[in-house]
Motif scaffolding. Structure first.
Motif, mmCIF file in Angstrom:
data_model
loop_
_atom_site.group_PDB
_atom_site.id
_atom_site.type_symbol
_atom_site.label_atom_id
_atom_site.label_comp_id
_atom_site.label_asym_id
_atom_site.label_seq_id
_atom_site.Cartn_x
_atom_site.Cartn_y
_atom_site.Cartn_z
ATOM 1 N N UNK A 47 0.828 -1.207 0.000
ATOM 2 C CA UNK A 47 0.000 0.000 0.000
ATOM 3 C C UNK A 47 0.861 1.256 0.000
ATOM 4 N N UNK A 48 1.896 1.274 0.810
ATOM 5 C CA UNK A 48 2.780 2.434 0.850
ATOM 6 C C UNK A 48 3.512 2.614 -0.476
ATOM 7 N N UNK A 49 3.882 1.510 -1.113
ATOM 8 C CA UNK A 49 4.533 1.610 -2.426
ATOM 9 C C UNK A 49 3.602 2.259 -3.451
ATOM 10 N N UNK A 50 2.334 1.860 -3.434
ATOM 11 C CA UNK A 50 1.369 2.458 -4.363
ATOM 12 C C UNK A 50 1.219 3.944 -4.083
ATOM 13 N N UNK A 51 1.065 4.299 -2.811
ATOM 14 C CA UNK A 51 0.878 5.708 -2.448
ATOM 15 C C UNK A 51 2.104 6.543 -2.822
ATOM 16 N N UNK A 52 3.290 6.009 -2.590
ATOM 17 C CA UNK A 52 4.508 6.746 -2.952
ATOM 18 C C UNK A 52 4.585 6.965 -4.458
ATOM 19 N N UNK A 53 4.096 5.991 -5.214
ATOM 20 C CA UNK A 53 4.116 6.125 -6.658
ATOM 21 C C UNK A 53 3.208 7.224 -7.179
ATOM 22 N N UNK A 54 2.282 7.701 -6.333
ATOM 23 C CA UNK A 54 1.354 8.762 -6.734
ATOM 24 C C UNK A 54 1.814 10.144 -6.296
ATOM 25 N N UNK A 55 2.924 10.229 -5.554
ATOM 26 C CA UNK A 55 3.412 11.526 -5.088
ATOM 27 C C UNK A 55 3.626 12.473 -6.274
ATOM 28 N N UNK A 56 3.091 13.670 -6.126
ATOM 29 C CA UNK A 56 3.209 14.658 -7.186
ATOM 30 C C UNK A 56 2.008 14.730 -8.104
ATOM 31 N N UNK A 57 1.118 13.721 -8.044
ATOM 32 C CA UNK A 57 -0.102 13.786 -8.872
ATOM 33 C C UNK A 57 -0.887 15.033 -8.492
ATOM 34 N N UNK A 58 -1.345 15.774 -9.484
ATOM 35 C CA UNK A 58 -2.057 17.031 -9.234
ATOM 36 C C UNK A 58 -3.413 17.011 -9.924
ATOM 37 N N UNK A 81 -10.914 9.313 -1.351
ATOM 38 C CA UNK A 81 -10.915 8.583 -2.614
ATOM 39 C C UNK A 81 -9.502 8.142 -2.992
ATOM 40 N N UNK A 82 -8.520 8.990 -2.716
ATOM 41 C CA UNK A 82 -7.132 8.640 -3.014
ATOM 42 C C UNK A 82 -6.702 7.403 -2.232
ATOM 43 N N UNK A 83 -6.964 7.378 -0.917
ATOM 44 C CA UNK A 83 -6.563 6.229 -0.113
ATOM 45 C C UNK A 83 -7.291 4.967 -0.528
ATOM 46 N N UNK A 84 -8.599 5.082 -0.772
ATOM 47 C CA UNK A 84 -9.371 3.909 -1.190
ATOM 48 C C UNK A 84 -8.873 3.384 -2.536
ATOM 49 N N UNK A 85 -8.544 4.294 -3.446
ATOM 50 C CA UNK A 85 -8.000 3.908 -4.748
ATOM 51 C C UNK A 85 -6.692 3.145 -4.577
ATOM 52 N N UNK A 86 -5.823 3.623 -3.670
ATOM 53 C CA UNK A 86 -4.558 2.941 -3.424
ATOM 54 C C UNK A 86 -4.782 1.521 -2.908
ATOM 55 N N UNK A 87 -5.741 1.362 -1.986
ATOM 56 C CA UNK A 87 -6.056 0.028 -1.468
ATOM 57 C C UNK A 87 -6.557 -0.869 -2.605
ATOM 58 N N UNK A 88 -7.412 -0.331 -3.464
ATOM 59 C CA UNK A 88 -7.932 -1.103 -4.587
ATOM 60 C C UNK A 88 -6.811 -1.532 -5.530
ATOM 61 N N UNK A 89 -5.825 -0.664 -5.723
ATOM 62 C CA UNK A 89 -4.686 -1.022 -6.568
ATOM 63 C C UNK A 89 -3.924 -2.213 -5.988
ATOM 64 N N UNK A 90 -3.751 -2.238 -4.670
ATOM 65 C CA UNK A 90 -3.091 -3.374 -4.022
ATOM 66 C C UNK A 90 -3.901 -4.648 -4.258
ATOM 67 N N UNK A 91 -5.227 -4.542 -4.090
ATOM 68 C CA UNK A 91 -6.082 -5.708 -4.313
ATOM 69 C C UNK A 91 -5.943 -6.230 -5.738
ATOM 70 N N UNK A 92 -5.906 -5.334 -6.706
ATOM 71 C CA UNK A 92 -5.805 -5.745 -8.103
ATOM 72 C C UNK A 92 -4.434 -6.338 -8.422
ATOM 73 N N UNK A 93 -3.388 -5.744 -7.862
ATOM 74 C CA UNK A 93 -2.036 -6.177 -8.194
ATOM 75 C C UNK A 93 -1.618 -7.455 -7.480
ATOM 76 N N UNK A 94 -2.154 -7.677 -6.274
ATOM 77 C CA UNK A 94 -1.662 -8.785 -5.450
ATOM 78 C C UNK A 94 -2.738 -9.794 -5.073
#
Length: 304
Positions: A47-58, A81-94
């Motif tokens: 989850x932290x990896x996904x969130x770090x990958x979004x740093x700078x998104x505007x 929405x950002x946090x929930x999206x990150x969790x969903x990305x983890x679910x999809x990827x792993x």
């Protein structure tokens, strides 16, 4: 000439010595990262990896974000929405199932915090939850002091500007401690003010309402009207000890639970308030565990 060179060399030595004296205290005063108090689950690292990958998104024109679009409103305020999206990305990827089980899926004010409260994984900054009561770390005799909980990686921190309603949410990355012992939480957040970025807050920051925790770490006073997993677990123990009929073990602290608690308090020489306070819960837990381990029926092996 030689004397001039020696003079210049001496000056350089003195300058370097002064710089060293100035820089050493700064190096010693550098904040130290605090090791997590509990093992960090693998899914938190993801989850932290996904969130770090979004740093700078505007956000785009009129506040558009991909996180809002994913949740159903492209122009919504989008910290949750950002946090929930990150969790969903983890679910999809792993292939995990974290959303709606470990973390909430939500958009509206207070919904995320209330979800964690129902799940039994919420710690208030003050150690007191309105409508419930004081909190304590599981099994501990002392109630939690205000600002004493050190958030763990993967926790969600809820902020408020009015002290009553949540106004923002962020993801805890890690914590640090300075030379004076002041602890600072480092978070990743969206919609602040228009992008994904890192931020910090001290544990005593008045804007912090509390934390949705990765682990079940704290118990809480329970009373009439409360609903959630903590209530269900408490009712199950009352049922096992014969104070509550199983039909009333619904996860909601209703009139039958109030009467069952009063009966238990009278049986254990406590004031019969019907409120499951700190000492009532610790006593019930102790008697339940003692009775359970002495009950041979719990250890009978039955043939399939």
């Amino acid at each position: 000439m030689r004397e001039g060179r020696w003079r210049r060399a001496a000056i350089r030595v003195i300058v370097f010595a002064l710089l060293a004296c100035l820089l050493c205290p700064l190096a010693l005063a550098e904040d130290q990262m605090i090791d997590p108090a509990y093992p960090v689950p693998q899914y938190v690292h993801w989850l932290l990896d996904v969130a770090r990958g979004e740093l700078g998104y505007q956000e785009g024109s009129r506040g558009y974000t991909k996180y809002g679009e994913w949740s159903g409103d492209p122009y919504a305020e989008w910290c949750a929405e950002f946090l929930c999206w990150c969790v969903d990305q983890v679910d999809q990827q792993h292939g995990t199932s974290l959303l709606r089980s470990v973390y909430p899926m939500y958009s509206s004010q207070n919904t995320g915090r209330n979800w964690f409260i129902r799940e039994g994984r919420y710690i208030a900054r003050t150690g007191f939850v309105d409508g419930w009561g004081s909190q304590w770390l599981i099994g501990q005799e002392e109630s939690m002091a205000s600002g004493s909980y050190v958030p763990q990686p993967g926790d969600w921190v809820f902020y408020s500007v009015d002290g009553t309603n949540t106004s923002h949410v962020a993801l805890v990355e890690y914590c640090t401690q300075d030379a004076q012992g002041v602890i600072t939480a480092h978070v990743i957040e969206g919609n602040m003010p228009d992008r994904v970025q890192r931020n910090t807050h001290q544990l005593t920051d008045w804007r912090v309402m509390g934390y949705g925790t990765v682990r079940d770490l704290a118990d809480i006073v329970m009373q009439s009207g409360n609903t959630g997993k903590k209530v269900q677990e408490f009712q199950d123990m009352l049922c096992y000890l014969g104070y509550l009929d199983a039909q009333y073990a619904t996860g909601t602290y209703g009139p039958s639970t109030v009467e069952a608690v009063r009966a238990f308090q009278q049986a254990t020489d406590k004031v019969p308030t019907g409120i499951a306070n700190h000492h009532t819960q610790l006593t019930l837990q102790h008697i339940y565990e003692e009775t359970y381990w002495q009950d041979d029926a719990n250890f009978i092996v039955r043939d399939e």
